[in-house]
Design an enzyme around this catalytic site. Sequence first.
Site, mmCIF file in Angstrom:
data_model
loop_
_atom_site.group_PDB
_atom_site.id
_atom_site.type_symbol
_atom_site.label_atom_id
_atom_site.label_comp_id
_atom_site.label_asym_id
_atom_site.label_seq_id
_atom_site.Cartn_x
_atom_site.Cartn_y
_atom_site.Cartn_z
ATOM 1 C CG HIS A 186 84.835 79.155 20.644
ATOM 2 N ND1 HIS A 186 84.214 78.001 21.004
ATOM 3 C CD2 HIS A 186 84.776 79.207 19.299
ATOM 4 C CE1 HIS A 186 83.794 77.373 19.916
ATOM 5 N NE2 HIS A 186 84.117 78.082 18.865
ATOM 6 C CG ASP A 198 74.704 87.147 20.825
ATOM 7 O OD1 ASP A 198 73.680 87.183 21.523
ATOM 8 O OD2 ASP A 198 75.352 88.163 20.513
ATOM 9 C CD GLU A 232 72.637 90.564 21.493
ATOM 10 O OE1 GLU A 232 73.221 90.820 20.421
ATOM 11 O OE2 GLU A 232 72.964 89.606 22.230
HETATM 12 P P1 FAD Z 1 87.980 78.327 26.026
HETATM 13 O O1 FAD Z 1 88.385 79.364 25.067
HETATM 14 O O2 FAD Z 1 88.446 76.959 25.749
HETATM 15 O O3 FAD Z 1 88.443 78.767 27.489
HETATM 16 C C1 FAD Z 1 88.265 80.081 27.954
HETATM 17 C C2 FAD Z 1 88.846 80.272 29.362
HETATM 18 O O4 FAD Z 1 88.068 79.544 30.286
HETATM 19 C C3 FAD Z 1 90.267 79.757 29.510
HETATM 20 O O5 FAD Z 1 90.937 80.542 30.475
HETATM 21 C C4 FAD Z 1 90.068 78.348 30.009
HETATM 22 O O6 FAD Z 1 91.171 77.876 30.723
HETATM 23 C C5 FAD Z 1 88.838 78.517 30.880
HETATM 24 N N1 FAD Z 1 87.996 77.328 30.883
HETATM 25 C C6 FAD Z 1 87.525 76.624 29.824
HETATM 26 N N2 FAD Z 1 86.760 75.613 30.259
HETATM 27 C C7 FAD Z 1 86.754 75.696 31.606
HETATM 28 C C8 FAD Z 1 86.150 74.939 32.633
HETATM 29 N N3 FAD Z 1 85.396 73.881 32.371
HETATM 30 N N4 FAD Z 1 86.374 75.308 33.915
HETATM 31 C C9 FAD Z 1 87.136 76.376 34.234
HETATM 32 N N5 FAD Z 1 87.740 77.118 33.303
HETATM 33 C C10 FAD Z 1 87.546 76.786 32.007
HETATM 34 N N6 FAD Z 1 80.645 85.191 25.007
HETATM 35 C C11 FAD Z 1 79.521 85.687 25.531
HETATM 36 O O7 FAD Z 1 79.441 85.932 26.741
HETATM 37 N N7 FAD Z 1 78.437 85.956 24.738
HETATM 38 C C12 FAD Z 1 78.430 85.680 23.419
HETATM 39 O O8 FAD Z 1 77.436 85.915 22.756
HETATM 40 C C13 FAD Z 1 79.600 85.122 22.843
HETATM 41 N N8 FAD Z 1 79.641 84.815 21.536
HETATM 42 C C14 FAD Z 1 80.776 84.272 21.016
HETATM 43 C C15 FAD Z 1 80.796 83.937 19.650
HETATM 44 C C16 FAD Z 1 81.913 83.383 19.093
HETATM 45 C C17 FAD Z 1 81.927 83.025 17.646
HETATM 46 C C18 FAD Z 1 83.074 83.196 19.888
HETATM 47 C C19 FAD Z 1 84.308 82.644 19.283
HETATM 48 C C20 FAD Z 1 83.073 83.529 21.236
HETATM 49 C C21 FAD Z 1 81.923 84.064 21.806
HETATM 50 N N9 FAD Z 1 81.869 84.404 23.155
HETATM 51 C C22 FAD Z 1 80.720 84.914 23.693
HETATM 52 C C23 FAD Z 1 83.052 84.263 24.005
HETATM 53 C C24 FAD Z 1 83.039 82.986 24.806
HETATM 54 O O9 FAD Z 1 82.184 83.106 25.916
HETATM 55 C C25 FAD Z 1 84.439 82.693 25.295
HETATM 56 O O10 FAD Z 1 85.283 82.477 24.202
HETATM 57 C C26 FAD Z 1 84.495 81.551 26.259
HETATM 58 O O11 FAD Z 1 85.828 81.423 26.653
HETATM 59 C C27 FAD Z 1 83.926 80.227 25.791
HETATM 60 O O12 FAD Z 1 84.728 79.565 24.887
HETATM 61 P P2 FAD Z 1 85.249 78.074 25.140
HETATM 62 O O13 FAD Z 1 84.182 77.284 25.764
HETATM 63 O O14 FAD Z 1 85.788 77.598 23.861
HETATM 64 O O15 FAD Z 1 86.399 78.331 26.219
#
Ligand code: FAD
Length: 546
Positions: free
Chosen positions: A110, A175, A290
């Site tokens: 994400h 969110d 918010e």
């Molecule tokens: P990824 O995108 O897969 O990884 C993000 C980063 O974290 C990368 O650097 C990855 O290497 C690292 N990572 C992933 N997993 C781990 C792990 N287990 N250990 C260590 N490092 C790791 N954020 C908010 O704070 N509040 C919100 O309300 C919010 N809403 C969102 C809504 C949408 C539709 C989207 C797309 C994103 C939103 N986000 C929000 C952002 C979100 O927190 C980040 O995208 C976050 O990276 C989580 O996504 P992911 O789990 O897919 O991680």
Amino acid sequence: MITKRAHVKMAAFFVLNCVLKALSASVAWPTTSSTSVLDVLRELDIANAQIRTDPEAIALASADFGNVSVAATLPAAVLYPSCPADIAMLVRASCASASPFPVSARGCGHSIRGQASAPGGVVVDMPSLGRHTDSSARLAVSVEGRYIDAGGEQLWVDVLHAALAHGLTPRSWTDYLHLTVGGTLSNAGISGQAFRHGPQISNVYELDVVTGTGEIVTCSKEKDADLFDAVLGGLGQFGIITRARIPLVPAPARARWVRLIYADAAALTGDQERLIDERGALAGFMDYVEGSVLTDYQGLIGSWRSQPPSSFFSEADAARVAALAEKAGGVLYSLEGAVYYGGAGNTSAADVDKGLEVMLRELRYARGFAFVQDVSYVEFLDRVHGGELKLRAEGLWDVPHPWLNLFLPRSRILDFAAGVFHGVLRRDRAAGPVLVYPMNRGKWDGETSAVFPDEEEVFYTVGILRSAVADGDLARMEEQNARITHFCEDAGIPYWQYLSYYATQAEWATRHFGPGRWGRFVERKSKYDPKAILSRGQRIFTYPLA
Ligand code: FAD
């Protein structure tokens, strides 16, 4: 004539084609370094894990929600681990190699700009951990201990349901709940509950992490506290989170969900600050606060992030809101709040109604523009998912998202509103939600790696969350993002990016961390990931560490 939907499909097809073209280059004719990565992987003794190097696996591991930049971030392989030890073995192999290769955990991708990528290295597909183990083992609730042990790959929506099965719930959320525990804890994890409970990184008892040297360490504020603090908000730089112990509290059953419309920014922010003030007359009433900027167009693209089961506005209300917007010069604001009640808590519906009456009398929204809904606690927390499904159905989910998220000090939020909401973004129709809400700095832990404004008691988050759906949108939005940060610099408004993207280490050091924090970040990096193996897609460090 090409419809918008057909256009979006063509754009997605084009992106996939680019990925596959780039892939055929990197997979069919591997570079020396990717050849050596594959040699190292061949030697790994990980019986239950799978490693893939085929174009489909590489394409999936390279794509992210941002859909903005893919070509430069291709990994050589993807690891599908069966347990944390598989990940540790991979990291140790990279460490021992003559040219250590990048390893990045990927939750659901994400990220916006390739942060979960591992250029030339190995992406670890975290959801694979959950597929190999009985889900109750990766989501284990202790009712007596009031916590849940959640695998780093687990989605927050599944954490919610596992906890609710015992009448319990975490307190701090994002969110959108379809994000992984490890992914949000690597950033901060913020939403409208953060003013009261802090971000998600302030709500963790303990972590299991695989460090950059391939050690598996259990850490907390009591044990290996420096590693624990480093990993929280650490952008994946110090360890891969394989388990997080999250505190739980008794769960409410329902939420009164309130939306109030404001014609000016000062009235909105004044009321938001009153609601989050822990010493004020309205202290403790709202569970969630918010706010957003309403442009004069509120189609699906503008409102998908907050979709109640039935619309807040009737057609007549929508027409009144549109008329108010016209009078206000095209920009309105909405305060979004929620009060939880029922379930294991003591608050009854009657208590909530009484409190709401007092609150609505006190606040300075445009009279006649208060809208209230009653929904279940789950419907409230999972409200963004409905918007996701609608966007997916329209083919509008997998489009480029040049999002810009900023933290700003309270004292400059109105200057920012004047220059950006009423300036750069004014009448920017149908582009996406723009969030604006305050948090109490005291709920953030300065020992963690998260960066936030720390000179004032209150700071704001502004999320400019736009979707590029038509020709030229992406370039225009990127240009607007640049104008927004230039505006801040010219006006002397300090800002920090959340979910940051910087192209060079110098920018990370000076613009994001600043001297004190950068020094600590580098020191922690050399301690926990001395060969700069982890999360290279963040573009903070390269090997060898400078
Ligand atoms: P990824 O995108 O897969 O990884 C993000 C980063 O974290 C990368 O650097 C990855 O290497 C690292 N990572 C992933 N997993 C781990 C792990 N287990 N250990 C260590 N490092 C790791 N954020 C908010 O704070 N509040 C919100 O309300 C919010 N809403 C969102 C809504 C949408 C539709 C989207 C797309 C994103 C939103 N986000 C929000 C952002 C979100 O927190 C980040 O995208 C976050 O990276 C989580 O996504 P992911 O789990 O897919 O991680």
